[in-house]
Structures are given as C-alpha cells and as structure tokens.
Design a protein around this motif. Structure first.
Motif, PDB file in Angstrom:
ATOM      1  N   LYS A  63      -1.191  -9.228   5.380  1.00 44.14           N
ATOM      2  CA  LYS A  63       0.019  -8.506   5.769  1.00 44.14           C
ATOM      3  C   LYS A  63       0.163  -7.301   4.847  1.00 44.14           C
ATOM      4  N   ILE A  64       0.083  -6.095   5.444  1.00 45.34           N
ATOM      5  CA  ILE A  64       0.153  -4.883   4.621  1.00 45.34           C
ATOM      6  C   ILE A  64       1.530  -4.246   4.742  1.00 45.34           C
ATOM      7  N   SER A  66       0.849  -1.179   0.000  1.00 47.76           N
ATOM      8  CA  SER A  66       0.000   0.000   0.000  1.00 47.76           C
ATOM      9  C   SER A  66       0.889   1.235   0.000  1.00 47.76           C
ATOM     10  N   ALA A  89      -8.614  -4.779   7.281  1.00 43.33           N
ATOM     11  CA  ALA A  89      -7.919  -6.075   7.214  1.00 43.33           C
ATOM     12  C   ALA A  89      -8.294  -6.938   8.416  1.00 43.33           C
ATOM     13  N   LYS A  90      -8.400  -6.296   9.572  1.00 42.69           N
ATOM     14  CA  LYS A  90      -8.783  -7.046  10.784  1.00 42.69           C
ATOM     15  C   LYS A  90     -10.181  -7.630  10.646  1.00 42.69           C
ATOM     16  N   LYS A 118      -5.877  -0.998   7.923  1.00 40.56           N
ATOM     17  CA  LYS A 118      -5.570  -2.065   8.885  1.00 40.56           C
ATOM     18  C   LYS A 118      -6.843  -2.554   9.568  1.00 40.56           C
ATOM     19  N   ASN A 119      -7.734  -1.605   9.879  1.00 38.25           N
ATOM     20  CA  ASN A 119      -8.994  -1.991  10.508  1.00 38.25           C
ATOM     21  C   ASN A 119      -9.816  -2.889   9.595  1.00 38.25           C
ATOM     22  N   PRO A 126      -4.575   3.615   9.416  1.00 40.03           N
ATOM     23  CA  PRO A 126      -5.267   2.699  10.330  1.00 40.03           C
ATOM     24  C   PRO A 126      -6.552   2.164   9.696  1.00 40.03           C
ATOM     25  N   THR A 151       0.735   3.531   5.999  1.00 38.50           N
ATOM     26  CA  THR A 151      -0.372   2.588   6.119  1.00 38.50           C
ATOM     27  C   THR A 151      -1.364   3.228   7.072  1.00 38.50           C
TER      28      THR A 151
END
Lengths: 328, 432
Positions: free
Chosen positions: B82-83, B57, B69-70, B66-67, B63, B61
């Motif tokens: 995995k970013i 990305s 992705a979670k 990432k959120n 958040p 990165t």
C-alpha cells in the motif's frame, strides 16, 4: 464624556475582587452534592454537554501548552523523543541561549519593526478607508468595500506568490514598468534594504480591509441626531470627526489594534513563502525562527522562543488596553 | 489567593508525574548494545513476503512505483503493498513526528540529507547484510550511513552537472563543452559574459548561481575538489578553518563578485530557457522539464560534468529506502526494498521517471548512456560524495547557506566566514 453612550459594565476596574473559592470547585460541589435536585441535574447536564469540548481542550490545547513550557526548561531534541530518559532539566539555559543567539535577536528586531511600523499604518489606512467610504465615495461604496476587503479573504500564500511574481527583479511587472521610465528597479525581495519594507506594505494592504470593515460599522452606528447637534453647534467636518465620531470608535480601534497587533507579532507566512527569512535574515521573524528550530529538532529552544513571543503578545495587548480603553 | 497558587503547584506536580510516567512507558526496552549507530543488521527471512506493506512515497505517486508494486505482488501472492503519497514540503515533519510517536508505516522513501538525522532519532532498522554496498555508487551508499552503520538502501540518485546552451556558448568562441578545470571554466564564463548585448542580446549573466537557500549543495563539492572536507569523522571536529575551505569559498564567491552570475535570486531554469543565462548547474530531472516546457530548445542545450580544481567531486543526493524500527511487517518491507533495488527494477523505475539509478549495473541495464545528455551524470555519480552523516547536518547546512550569502553580497570576508562557520558549527555540535 463617552460614558454617556457606552455603559460601563458593573464591577469593572480595580475594585473587582476575584472569587477565592474558584469556579471549578463550586461547580464540582454542586455536581456531586446536589445530585438529586433540579439544579443539580441541570448542572450535570451542562457538564456532560461541555465534556467533549473540555476533553479536547485539555488534550490538544492545555497539555501541549504546559508540555511545551516544561520542554523549554529542558534540553529536549528530536532524538530524545524516543529515548526520553536522556532529557535533563536545564532551567533557563534555553532562554539565555536564545538571547545570546544573534539570529534570534535579529529576528526579534525584524518583528518589532514589523509591528511598530506596520500596525499604526494599518490602523491609519483602515480608518482612512472607512471614513472615505462613509462620507465621500457614496456611489461605488459596494465596489470599494469589496475591493478593500478582497485581500483579507484571499489565501495569504496566493497573495505572496503573486507579489513575488510582480516583484521579480528580472521579469516582474513592477520593474518592467519602472523600466519604461528609465528607472533601474532594485531586486526588491532579494535586497536587504527593501525586503522588509515591501512585506510591511503588503501586510498593510492585506489587513486594512479588516480594520476598514469594523471602523465602517462603528462610523455608521454614530447616531444621526448627534451629528446634527454638532453641526448646529457650528462644528466643521474635521471637528465632527475628531470630537464625535472618533471617541465613539475607540472600542473598534482597540479591537482592531489588539487583533492586528497579535497577527503582526506572529508574522510568518509572508517571509515563509517569499524569502525564507532572507536575504541575510533581513525578513526573518521570531515565529519563523521558532519554526526553523522545530524543524531542526531543537524542541527545547523552539519552545523557549515560543514562550518569548507569547510574553511579547501579552505585553503588547496589555499596553494597547492601557492606551486605548475608554476612560471615564 | 493562596489556595489558587497551591492549586497550581499541585496541578503542575500531577502533570509532571503523568508526563514522567508516560516518558518512562515509552522509553523502556532500550539496551546499551543497540540504538542509533550501533544496531545489528536486520534479518530477512527466506521464503516469500506475506502481509501488507505500508510505504510512504514523496510527491505524486508515480505509476512506475505502482507498477513495480504490482510486479512484487505477483511474485509474492500473499503480500500486499500500500503506497501512500506524502508531499515533499511536509514530508520531513511528518516523518520525524511519526518516528517520535512510534506511529510509522513499514517503510518510506527518505531524502538522503535526512537519513542521519532520522537514524539518530532511532527511527530506522539497520540494513540487512544481504544487501551489498558494492552494488551501489559509493557516494550514494554513504548517504544511508549513520556512525558507520547503514540504515537504508539507495533508491534514486541525484547529482548536479553543468547544463549549457550551445547557441550561446558558441558565440563566445567555445567549441563543445565549457572547460572542466576551474580556471578554464572561469575564463569561458568571462568570454560568454563579454557576448552579452551584441551577439547574445538577451543574455544577462553567463551562469546561474545558487545564493541563499540550499546553496551549500553548490559549494561543498568545491571543498572536496580541493581534497579537503568540512568535518573530520575520526576526530569528530569541524574543519571550516582549513585552507581547502578558504580556497572553496574564494572560488564560490569569485563568480558573483565578477558579475558573472546574478545575486538577486533569479530563478535559474526560466532564465536559462529565456536565454538570460547561458549555463547553470542542476540535477537529472531538469532535462525532461526542459524538453516538455520548451521543445524548441531541444538540441541547443547539453550537459557536462562539473568543473573542478584538483580532483573531480560532486554532491550525492536523491532518496533512499528505509524500514522503520516500529514497522509492523518489517520482513516483507525489507523484501520489497530489496526487490525495488534490484538492478532491473531500479533501471525500470529510473527510465520511467527520468531519475538516475544509484547503481552502476542498473545504469547499464537501462542503457542510459545511449542518451548523450546522461553521460555527464554517469561520470559525476562516480565521484559524488555524501555530506557528513551527522544528525545536526541540516542546521550546519543552514549556517553555511547564510554565510555564503554574506560572502557573495560582500558583507563578509573569506576569513570572517570561516571563523563564523567554525564557531557556529562547533556550538551546534553533532548531536547526542
């Protein structure tokens, strides 16, 4: 006259015969044939110790250099890297194309101006600074030495950004100060007349520190007795410089001329950060042209441009050795 | 000396053989019915995603990503995302090198203007049929295409609108937004320029204008607004010699030539904040920066759609998601791409980052139209278009930039620029 002070290494000059056997060959023979002898063991150890370097050098230096030469003779584009069978051999087409491209010729001209104007200016300014520090300004010598040398060790990108800010046509310090005197300052980096001269000035300012340090070392190693002798013979300060110091500085001058010259031929960072080669390609350099071609996936043309720059560097260096090397 | 030269020849021969062998080794497995522009759509299996997905990305990165992705990992317990952040500045080279070397992650965010180039490098898998083009703005969907095949999914939309300072335009007698027709807009700019000095003491120019780097993004919509284009995909020919292009060049140059915009590359955003320019064109991210940097200006700046001549048009930019040909876990990567581009997730991502989503449904879901300054973007996105999907686009765009610069600085006429562009573009071509 200079041979009195600097020893000419033996075998130098046109009489030197290159060994026809080739160094690798004899070394290899020693490695395999004389395995058991002490010298053989020593040679083997040397090869083992050198192997990591040699492997890395071959893989990351020599192979890319050869590959890039081959690539410059083909029509390789970025799209071909996954389908290499599409690549065909095109001979010197890329070189012909380069010299037909107005932009490349323009970039070469800019690079030439940068070297021809910038190099002598840098050498002269560095020498002048060294002489001033050696003679005149005794008291604050350390301060000045640091002051002149500081730009050399500062990141070029940081310097470029600061200069760019100073030269900003609207808000920059330079034009603000000019404004106090009623002068309407130009747009500097956005003006085709000023952009390249400004960059040359910046390069001179940045690089004179290196020249200064080397020259200063040279000046300070001039034996005192020589100076005294010259003084007793009635030589003035000017004569002492030209007739005693300057000839002794020749090796230092050659060293700085060659290294600075190579640096200037590869002139890249300043336009990359400050102008992207503009306005109207007036600060585009040959290396930047090659970089752009790589970025656009024209690996063939980019490689050819790289080799043109390489040939120019060799030519400039040979010329400098001819002119500046001490002659007996 | 003879031995040395024979030696050299032999070394070169040996190297050539090695290189050819290496090329052959990497080049096999190519067949005639696949390859850039001809790939069959990738298939997404049923069931939940499994294994690790490595995604690149650009930039920090955030958040928000990432959120998401979670959330994806919660829905797919056997999958792990995995970013890896990649700086924008080096992203282009890193991506092309990775594709060329066959050493890619599973998927990546890709700048829209790089899509055709990297698809032409045979880097991406064709978009699965289960991802529908009708869910996205047409201009944004077109950015994923190369030779009529789609190679990605729109993720972040970007287009430019006019930002204007109401405190400065009102003094020029302009009520509300500047005119949306080109002639009226030009009149407004002249009226604003006339207020420089007395009413607006800091004002230098009525508008900021992009000359030089990336100025083609400003200019190309002017051609589309005329109903023309610079490239005809059917005939594969460039049309820089058309009357529409001539008109667009005249429009573009008229603003700096009449002294309404600086030609010296003044940075537009700080000038806008300082009141040195009254209007300029920018993307959606700028609103947030304006608010953070100069909160005291809140309420004094507004947005409006781009002015146009015959028909509205704008530039479709932003980023797409693409899954690489060499992906190790393509199935899970496509599942993640599909997940990220579901309207609710696009909406969440856009809201958290200040970007705009590439899909109208996501737009409504995020209730972006509640924000007065976002409305112009909604309107603009409906008419935004992608630049030609050809592998050499960046080079053509560079040529456009440099010709626009010549034109603006009065170093060339419209006719000369047209001729130069037509011959330059034709010689660059559209790639193999």
């Amino acid at each position: 006259m200079t041979s009195m002070f600097t020893k000419t290494p033996p075998g130098r000059g046109d009489t030197h015969e290159p060994s026809t056997a080739g160094p690798q060959r004899s070394a290899a023979r020693r490695l395999f044939a004389l395995r058991s002898t002490a010298r053989g063991r020593q040679a083997r150890a040397a090869w083992v110790l050198a192997a990591p370097f040699l492997a890395l050098f071959l893989a990351f230096m020599l192979l890319p250099v050869v590959w890039s030469l081959l690539m410059s003779l083909t029509d390789t584009q970025s799209a071909d890297l996954r389908t290499p069978l599409n690549v065909s051999f095109t001979g010197f087409d890329n070189y012909v194309r380069l010299f037909q491209d107005e932009q490349f010729v323009h970039a070469l001209r800019n690079t030439a101006v940068f070297v021809v104007v910038g190099l002598p200016l840098t050498l002269a300014a560095g020498l002048a600074a060294a002489v001033a520090l050696d003679r005149g300004i005794r008291r604050f010598r350390a301060v000045f030495r640091v002051g002149f040398y500081l730009p050399v060790i500062t990141s070029i990108v940081a310097i470029a950004v600061v200069w760019k800010t100073l030269l900003d046509p609207q808000a920059g310090l330079v034009n603000t100060v000019l404004g106090w005197f009623g002068i309407d300052g130009p747009a500097w980096l956005a003006d085709t007349r000023f952009a390249l001269p400004v960059m040359i000035l910046m390069a001179v300012w940045r690089n004179l520190g290196t020249v200064m340090i080397i020259m200063l070392a040279g000046l300070q190693s001039v034996p005192h007795s020589l100076m005294e002798a010259a003084e007793l013979d009635g030589a003035g300060a000017w004569q002492r410089f030209w007739r005693v110091s300057f000839p002794l500085l020749r090796p230092a001058l050659l060293l700085t001329a060659v290294t600075t010259g190579i640096g200037y031929l590869q002139f890249f960072d300043e336009p990359f950060v400050m102008t992207q080669g503009g306005p109207l390609d007036s600060t585009l350099s040959a290396t930047m042209y090659a970089y752009d071609q790589f970025g656009n996936g024209n690996y063939d043309v980019a490689s050819a441009a790289g080799y043109v720059i390489f040939v120019l560097i060799v030519a400039l260096t040979v010329l400098q050795f001819r002119v500046l090397r001490d002659k007996d | 000396m003879r031995t040395t030269s024979r030696h050299t020849v032999r070394t070169v021969q040996a190297l050539s053989v090695t290189i050819t062998a290496a090329l052959l080794a990497t080049g096999c497995g190519r067949s005639a019915d696949s390859g850039p522009g001809k790939d069959a759509p990738a298939k997404i299996g049923s069931g939940k995603a499994k294994g690790t997905v490595v995604m690149w990305s650009m930039g920090d990165t955030d958040p928000a990503l990432k959120n998401l992705a979670k959330k994806f990992e919660q829905e797919n317990p056997d999958a792990h995302v995995k970013i890896t952040p990649v700086p924008w500045a080096s992203a282009h080279d890193k991506l092309t090198t990775a594709i060329a070397g066959g050493n890619t992650p599973d998927m990546s965010v890709i700048g829209t203007t790089w899509m055709a180039e990297m698809a032409a490098m045979n880097g991406f898998q064709a978009t699965p049929a289960s991802i529908k083009s009708s869910d996205f703005y047409p201009g944004q969907w077109d950015t994923t295409k190369y030779k009529d095949t789609s190679y990605g999914v729109p993720f972040i939309a970007n287009t430019m609108v006019v930002y204007y300072r109401t405190d400065l335009t009102e003094k020029a007698g302009i009520k509300g937004a500047p005119a949306t027709d080109w002639d009226g807009y030009l009149k407004d700019l002249k009226a604003i320029q006339a207020t420089a000095g007395k009413q607006n003491p800091k004002l230098r120019y009525s508008t900021g204008w992009n000359i030089g780097f990336n100025s083609w993004i400003f200019w190309l919509p002017l051609v589309w607004q005329q109903g023309g284009d610079i490239y005809d995909a059917k005939t594969g020919k460039f049309t820089f010699d058309s009357p529409e292009v001539a008109k667009a060049l005249e429009y573009y140059a008229s603003i700096p030539q009449q002294g309404l915009a600086p030609t010296d590359k003044t940075e537009s955003m700080p000038a806008f904040q300082a009141g040195q320019i009254a209007t300029y064109q920018e993307g959606p991210g700028v609103g947030g920066s304006l608010h953070n940097d100069t909160p005291k200006l809140d309420g004094t700046w507004k947005t409006a759609p781009l002015p146009y001549s015959k028909q509205p048009a704008g530039f479709a930019g932003g980023s797409d998601l693409a899954v690489f040909k060499d992906a190790k876990n393509a199935d899970a990567a496509w599942k993640f791409a599909q997940f990220l581009t579901e309207p609710a997730n696009l909406a969440a991502y856009a809201k958290a980052t200040g970007n705009v989503p590439p899909s109208p449904t996501a737009w409504d879901e995020a209730k972006l139209s509640n924000d007065e300054n976002m409305k112009a973007f909604a309107e603009q996105l409906k008419v935004s278009k992608a630049p030609p999907a050809i592998g050499t686009w960046q080079q053509i765009a560079d040529a456009v930039d440099s010709q626009l610069e010549r034109l603006s600085l009065g170093k060339a006429t419209v006719a000369q620029v047209q001729q130069a562009l037509q011959s330059k573009a034709t010689s660059i071509g559209t790639g193999r």
